[in-house]
Design a protein around this motif. Structure first.
Motif, short mmCIF file in Angstrom:
data_model
loop_
_atom_site.label_atom_id
_atom_site.label_comp_id
_atom_site.label_asym_id
_atom_site.label_seq_id
_atom_site.Cartn_x
_atom_site.Cartn_y
_atom_site.Cartn_z
N ALA A 162 9.12 19.16 -3.42
CA ALA A 162 10.26 18.44 -2.86
C ALA A 162 11.18 19.41 -2.12
N GLY A 163 11.92 18.87 -1.13
CA GLY A 163 12.90 19.68 -0.43
C GLY A 163 12.63 19.77 1.05
N ARG A 164 13.50 20.51 1.73
CA ARG A 164 13.39 20.66 3.18
C ARG A 164 12.70 21.95 3.58
N GLY A 165 11.97 22.54 2.65
CA GLY A 165 11.20 23.73 2.96
C GLY A 165 9.86 23.39 3.58
N ALA A 166 9.49 22.12 3.60
CA ALA A 166 8.19 21.69 4.15
C ALA A 166 8.39 20.41 4.96
N ILE A 167 9.18 20.50 6.02
CA ILE A 167 9.42 19.34 6.89
C ILE A 167 8.23 19.19 7.82
N HIS A 168 7.79 17.97 8.01
CA HIS A 168 6.66 17.77 8.92
C HIS A 168 6.64 16.36 9.50
N ARG A 169 5.72 16.18 10.42
CA ARG A 169 5.39 14.87 11.01
C ARG A 169 3.88 14.82 11.03
N LEU A 170 3.32 13.74 10.52
CA LEU A 170 1.87 13.60 10.42
C LEU A 170 1.44 12.40 11.24
N GLY A 171 0.37 12.55 12.01
CA GLY A 171 -0.07 11.43 12.81
C GLY A 171 -1.45 11.62 13.41
N ASN A 172 -1.95 10.54 13.98
CA ASN A 172 -3.23 10.53 14.67
C ASN A 172 -2.93 10.67 16.16
N PRO A 173 -3.37 11.73 16.82
CA PRO A 173 -3.02 11.92 18.24
C PRO A 173 -3.39 10.72 19.11
N ALA A 174 -2.59 10.50 20.14
CA ALA A 174 -2.79 9.34 21.02
C ALA A 174 -4.14 9.38 21.71
N ASP A 175 -4.68 10.58 21.95
CA ASP A 175 -5.98 10.69 22.64
C ASP A 175 -7.16 10.74 21.66
N ALA A 176 -6.91 10.46 20.39
CA ALA A 176 -8.00 10.46 19.41
C ALA A 176 -8.98 9.33 19.71
N ALA A 177 -10.24 9.57 19.38
CA ALA A 177 -11.28 8.58 19.66
C ALA A 177 -11.36 7.49 18.61
N ALA A 178 -10.77 7.71 17.43
CA ALA A 178 -10.92 6.74 16.34
C ALA A 178 -9.74 6.83 15.39
N ARG A 179 -9.68 5.88 14.47
CA ARG A 179 -8.64 5.89 13.44
C ARG A 179 -8.84 7.10 12.53
N ALA A 180 -7.82 7.37 11.73
CA ALA A 180 -7.90 8.40 10.70
C ALA A 180 -7.44 7.78 9.38
N VAL A 181 -7.97 8.28 8.28
CA VAL A 181 -7.62 7.78 6.95
C VAL A 181 -7.32 8.99 6.07
N SER A 182 -6.23 8.90 5.33
CA SER A 182 -5.87 9.99 4.41
C SER A 182 -5.50 9.43 3.05
N LEU A 183 -5.71 10.25 2.03
CA LEU A 183 -5.42 9.89 0.65
C LEU A 183 -4.21 10.69 0.20
N HIS A 184 -3.18 10.01 -0.35
CA HIS A 184 -1.91 10.66 -0.69
C HIS A 184 -1.56 10.42 -2.16
N VAL A 185 -0.95 11.42 -2.77
CA VAL A 185 -0.40 11.30 -4.11
C VAL A 185 1.07 11.70 -4.03
N TYR A 186 1.95 10.83 -4.53
CA TYR A 186 3.39 11.07 -4.49
C TYR A 186 3.96 11.06 -5.91
N GLY A 187 4.95 11.89 -6.14
CA GLY A 187 5.56 11.96 -7.47
C GLY A 187 6.64 10.92 -7.69
N VAL A 188 6.30 9.65 -7.47
CA VAL A 188 7.23 8.54 -7.66
C VAL A 188 6.50 7.38 -8.33
N ALA A 189 7.27 6.41 -8.82
CA ALA A 189 6.69 5.18 -9.33
C ALA A 189 6.09 4.37 -8.18
#
Length: 202
Positions: A161-188
């Protein structure tokens, strides 16, 4: 059953989005998700017994093993939305320590710039994402871009947690296909759309 299986499709992400009502519940998690949950439970137990143990490294390894199993997601859990990226909530820890979700990104879809209110980890299952990293400018009260990295299938990441790892995640507009990712978050599970991202101006 140790975990609540929710398998629901949340509304596409926006800063004001909230989880949609549960669309359907299954009786069991698949073996890959059961193993992932067991390994995250073990990471919590190890961190409690040995405070010096690397919780983040254990989560990374658990995600790496999970995405190697083709059974980790059903086809409906890879469904996308043409308007924005969408989040499929897969499982929620009954002790409210973590939630697991699949995120599906069509070309051109991306998260907002954000830090994290909690620890989180992700792994790319299908396609490729681009991660833009930022540093926090406290004087200017904004995030400043520092670099970009391609995150191909198999890539795994973990941050605290915190602002030591700020980012933006995405699938580039010129990508040929969708992308799928698996995420685990420390929340309910019910907090997955509201208590993870610390949205920031860039």
């Amino acid at each position: 059953m140790r975990l609540e299986h929710v398998s629901r499709l949340a509304r596409p992400f926006s800063s004001a989005s909230a989880p949609s009502p549960v669309a359907g519940c299954g009786a069991h998690l698949n073996p890959a998700l059961e193993q992932l949950c067991g390994e995250i439970d073990a990471a919590f137990a190890a961190a409690e017994a040995h405070p010096g143990a690397s919780f983040g490294q254990r989560v990374r390894l658990a995600l790496q093993r999970a995405i190697a199993d083709p059974r980790v997601l059903r086809p409906d859990q890879r469904a996308s939305d043409p308007q924005n990226y969408c989040r499929h909530l897969l499982a929620a820890d009954p002790l409210n320590r973590y939630a697991i979700a699949a995120l599906v990104w069509e070309p051109g879809q991306a998260s907002p710039v954000h830090g994290h209110r909690t620890w989180c980890g992700y792994a790319v299952i299908e396609g490729a994402l681009e991660e833009t990293l930022y540093r926090w400018d406290a004087l200017g009260h904004r995030a400043i871009e520092t670099r970009r990295h391609p995150r191909s299938s198999g890539a795994v990441s973990y941050v605290d947690a915190g602002r030591g790892a700020i980012h933006r995640l995405g699938n580039p507009a010129d990508a040929a296909a969708r992308a799928v990712s698996l995420h685990v978050y420390g929340v309910a599970g019910e907090q997955i759309a509201t208590h993870v991202n610390d949205l920031l101006a860039a």
